[in-house]
Design a protein around this motif. Structure first.
Motif, PDB file in Angstrom:
ATOM      1  N   THR A  24       0.821  -1.211   0.000  1.00 41.76           N
ATOM      2  CA  THR A  24       0.000   0.000   0.000  1.00 41.76           C
ATOM      3  C   THR A  24       0.856   1.264   0.000  1.00 41.76           C
ATOM      4  O   THR A  24       0.620   2.196  -0.777  1.00 41.76           O
ATOM      5  CB  THR A  24      -0.931   0.016   1.229  1.00 41.76           C
ATOM      6  OG1 THR A  24      -1.870  -1.059   1.115  1.00 41.76           O
ATOM      7  CG2 THR A  24      -1.687   1.330   1.339  1.00 41.76           C
ATOM      8  N   TYR A  28       2.158   1.828  -4.035  1.00 44.34           N
ATOM      9  CA  TYR A  28       1.098   2.729  -4.490  1.00 44.34           C
ATOM     10  C   TYR A  28       1.317   4.166  -4.038  1.00 44.34           C
ATOM     11  O   TYR A  28       1.181   5.104  -4.835  1.00 44.34           O
ATOM     12  CB  TYR A  28      -0.266   2.219  -4.015  1.00 44.34           C
ATOM     13  CG  TYR A  28      -0.546   0.820  -4.474  1.00 44.34           C
ATOM     14  CD1 TYR A  28      -0.533   0.496  -5.834  1.00 44.34           C
ATOM     15  CD2 TYR A  28      -0.807  -0.205  -3.564  1.00 44.34           C
ATOM     16  CE1 TYR A  28      -0.766  -0.799  -6.264  1.00 44.34           C
ATOM     17  CE2 TYR A  28      -1.051  -1.498  -3.994  1.00 44.34           C
ATOM     18  CZ  TYR A  28      -1.031  -1.795  -5.342  1.00 44.34           C
ATOM     19  OH  TYR A  28      -1.260  -3.076  -5.769  1.00 44.34           O
ATOM     20  N   ALA A  32       2.385   7.037  -6.778  1.00 42.46           N
ATOM     21  CA  ALA A  32       1.439   8.128  -7.014  1.00 42.46           C
ATOM     22  C   ALA A  32       2.086   9.489  -6.823  1.00 42.46           C
ATOM     23  O   ALA A  32       1.987  10.375  -7.690  1.00 42.46           O
ATOM     24  CB  ALA A  32       0.238   7.980  -6.086  1.00 42.46           C
ATOM     25  N   TRP A  72      -6.951  -8.814  -7.674  1.00 38.56           N
ATOM     26  CA  TRP A  72      -6.278  -8.007  -6.657  1.00 38.56           C
ATOM     27  C   TRP A  72      -5.992  -8.777  -5.371  1.00 38.56           C
ATOM     28  O   TRP A  72      -4.947  -8.587  -4.744  1.00 38.56           O
ATOM     29  CB  TRP A  72      -7.071  -6.740  -6.347  1.00 38.56           C
ATOM     30  CG  TRP A  72      -6.191  -5.613  -5.903  1.00 38.56           C
ATOM     31  CD1 TRP A  72      -5.467  -5.528  -4.749  1.00 38.56           C
ATOM     32  CD2 TRP A  72      -5.908  -4.418  -6.634  1.00 38.56           C
ATOM     33  NE1 TRP A  72      -4.766  -4.360  -4.697  1.00 38.56           N
ATOM     34  CE2 TRP A  72      -5.012  -3.643  -5.843  1.00 38.56           C
ATOM     35  CE3 TRP A  72      -6.330  -3.911  -7.853  1.00 38.56           C
ATOM     36  CZ2 TRP A  72      -4.546  -2.411  -6.241  1.00 38.56           C
ATOM     37  CZ3 TRP A  72      -5.849  -2.677  -8.260  1.00 38.56           C
ATOM     38  CH2 TRP A  72      -4.967  -1.936  -7.464  1.00 38.56           C
ATOM     39  N   SER A 124     -11.879   3.222 -11.599  1.00 35.49           N
ATOM     40  CA  SER A 124     -10.796   3.424 -10.623  1.00 35.49           C
ATOM     41  C   SER A 124     -11.229   3.242  -9.179  1.00 35.49           C
ATOM     42  O   SER A 124     -10.650   2.444  -8.440  1.00 35.49           O
ATOM     43  CB  SER A 124     -10.185   4.818 -10.803  1.00 35.49           C
ATOM     44  OG  SER A 124     -11.167   5.829 -10.647  1.00 35.49           O
ATOM     45  N   ALA A 128     -10.197   0.921  -5.211  1.00 34.07           N
ATOM     46  CA  ALA A 128      -9.510   1.623  -4.126  1.00 34.07           C
ATOM     47  C   ALA A 128      -9.393   0.773  -2.865  1.00 34.07           C
ATOM     48  O   ALA A 128      -8.423   0.887  -2.108  1.00 34.07           O
ATOM     49  CB  ALA A 128     -10.235   2.930  -3.811  1.00 34.07           C
ATOM     50  N   VAL A 131      -6.254  -1.267  -2.844  1.00 33.36           N
ATOM     51  CA  VAL A 131      -5.067  -0.473  -2.536  1.00 33.36           C
ATOM     52  C   VAL A 131      -4.951  -0.236  -1.034  1.00 33.36           C
ATOM     53  O   VAL A 131      -3.897  -0.432  -0.419  1.00 33.36           O
ATOM     54  CB  VAL A 131      -5.118   0.885  -3.274  1.00 33.36           C
ATOM     55  CG1 VAL A 131      -3.958   1.776  -2.835  1.00 33.36           C
ATOM     56  CG2 VAL A 131      -5.074   0.675  -4.778  1.00 33.36           C
ATOM     57  N   VAL A 179      -4.295   9.042 -11.113  1.00 34.63           N
ATOM     58  CA  VAL A 179      -3.510   8.177 -10.233  1.00 34.63           C
ATOM     59  C   VAL A 179      -3.647   8.596  -8.769  1.00 34.63           C
ATOM     60  O   VAL A 179      -3.594   7.750  -7.869  1.00 34.63           O
ATOM     61  CB  VAL A 179      -2.027   8.169 -10.666  1.00 34.63           C
ATOM     62  CG1 VAL A 179      -1.383   9.530 -10.423  1.00 34.63           C
ATOM     63  CG2 VAL A 179      -1.244   7.092  -9.959  1.00 34.63           C
ATOM     64  N   LEU A 182      -6.968   6.886  -7.376  1.00 34.39           N
ATOM     65  CA  LEU A 182      -6.940   5.436  -7.173  1.00 34.39           C
ATOM     66  C   LEU A 182      -5.805   4.992  -6.259  1.00 34.39           C
ATOM     67  O   LEU A 182      -5.987   4.103  -5.419  1.00 34.39           O
ATOM     68  CB  LEU A 182      -6.831   4.715  -8.518  1.00 34.39           C
ATOM     69  CG  LEU A 182      -6.614   3.197  -8.461  1.00 34.39           C
ATOM     70  CD1 LEU A 182      -7.707   2.518  -7.652  1.00 34.39           C
ATOM     71  CD2 LEU A 182      -6.551   2.608  -9.869  1.00 34.39           C
ATOM     72  N   HIS A 183      -4.641   5.581  -6.412  1.00 32.66           N
ATOM     73  CA  HIS A 183      -3.469   5.117  -5.662  1.00 32.66           C
ATOM     74  C   HIS A 183      -3.051   6.059  -4.532  1.00 32.66           C
ATOM     75  O   HIS A 183      -2.655   5.595  -3.456  1.00 32.66           O
ATOM     76  CB  HIS A 183      -2.291   4.918  -6.613  1.00 32.66           C
ATOM     77  CG  HIS A 183      -2.555   3.909  -7.679  1.00 32.66           C
ATOM     78  ND1 HIS A 183      -2.729   2.569  -7.410  1.00 32.66           N
ATOM     79  CD2 HIS A 183      -2.685   4.028  -9.026  1.00 32.66           C
ATOM     80  CE1 HIS A 183      -2.947   1.910  -8.527  1.00 32.66           C
ATOM     81  NE2 HIS A 183      -2.935   2.776  -9.529  1.00 32.66           N
ATOM     82  N   SER A 187      -4.062   5.048  -0.669  1.00 27.71           N
ATOM     83  CA  SER A 187      -2.855   4.594   0.026  1.00 27.71           C
ATOM     84  C   SER A 187      -2.680   5.335   1.347  1.00 27.71           C
ATOM     85  O   SER A 187      -2.168   4.769   2.327  1.00 27.71           O
ATOM     86  CB  SER A 187      -1.618   4.778  -0.855  1.00 27.71           C
ATOM     87  OG  SER A 187      -1.286   6.155  -1.020  1.00 27.71           O
TER      88      SER A 187
END
Length: 264
Positions: A24, A28, A32, A72, A124, A128, A131, A179, A182-183, A187
């Motif tokens: 995470t 990610y 990001a 995932w 996206s 989440a 992530v 990004v 989502l990341h 995160s």
């Protein structure tokens, strides 16, 4: 190099008790904010006319989302011995968190878009939860915490697309693929969960709030600083070729040039 430095030197040797089985923070969060820092330095292309979606691109992206949603759990359990109880726990927690982010995405997307679901949100924000849960996926957190983590990640991912994305654009940080939604934001949610979870569970000695918080902070510092430096270096090679035009960099067939020129 920058990623390996953060993972192997900062997180593994200096903050040696930092745990993140699903990457995470390690992957990610670093990726990001490194990318956003590079984007902030480079800025936009002068011609951004091709930055638009189509039915074909949306369908292909949704297929990719479906594949990633299904697989995932295997990402988050990949570093754990296959078939072990810990591996099964990571898979279960990840699936539960993904369900949470998916439910939240469809609810908020319709709310923010006048009753119509945004395909960008589905592409996206539904992911989440995967992530966010990564840092604690192998811990006995229970289904309620896993679901809440997914719901929180989905919430902030949708907020990111609706509000934060535009704020970043106004600040000069261009995020082509979202990004940060989502990341980046999920995160942070997952990192904060990993900070407080060790205080709430008594059957595991994995994770220390201080080390987890230090790992998050150092990852943000290293990723943003190294991203800024990388952006400065790349800017020396920046050209004014239009965005997403292959013929600017590759030898292409004539029919491809016709499509890029709008003649087909």
């Amino acid at each position: 190099f920058c990623y390996c430095f953060n993972k192997q030197i900062v997180l593994t040797r200096w903050i040696f008790q930092f745990v993140d089985v699903g990457n995470t923070v390690v992957v990610y969060m670093f990726g990001a904010y490194f990318g956003l820092a590079v984007s902030a330095v480079l800025g936009k292309k002068s011609d951004m006319s091709k930055e638009a979606s189509s039915t074909t691109s949306d369908v292909m992206a949704l297929i990719g989302t479906l594949i990633m949603w299904v697989y995932w759990p295997s990402f988050n359990s990949g570093l754990i011995s296959n078939g072990s109880a810990e591996s099964e726990l990571a898979i279960t927690n990840t699936m539960t968190s993904l369900i949470g982010s998916t439910v939240m995405t469809f609810a908020l997307s319709a709310m923010f878009n006048g009753g119509v679901i945004s395909v960008v949100d589905v592409q996206s924000a539904t992911l989440a939860g995967g992530v966010a849960i990564g840092a604690v996926a192998n811990l006995k957190i229970g289904p309620a915490v896993a679901l809440a983590t997914g719901l929180g990640a989905g919430f902030f991912a949708c907020i990111g697309h609706t509000y934060v994305w535009h704020a970043l654009e106004k600040a000069g940080v261009h995020d082509t693929c979202g990004v940060h939604n989502l990341h980046g934001l999920p995160s942070i949610v997952g990192g904060l969960v990993s900070v407080f979870i060790p205080l709430a569970i008594s059957d595991s000695d994995k994770g220390n709030p201080g080390y987890q918080l230090a790992g998050m902070g150092m990852t943000l510092v290293v990723s943003i600083f190294s991203g800024l430096i990388t952006g400065v270096v790349l800017k020396q090679f920046k050209d004014e070729a239009p965005m997403a035009v292959d013929s600017a960099y590759f030898e292409t067939a004539d029919d491809d040039k016709d499509v890029e020129g709008g003649e087909a």
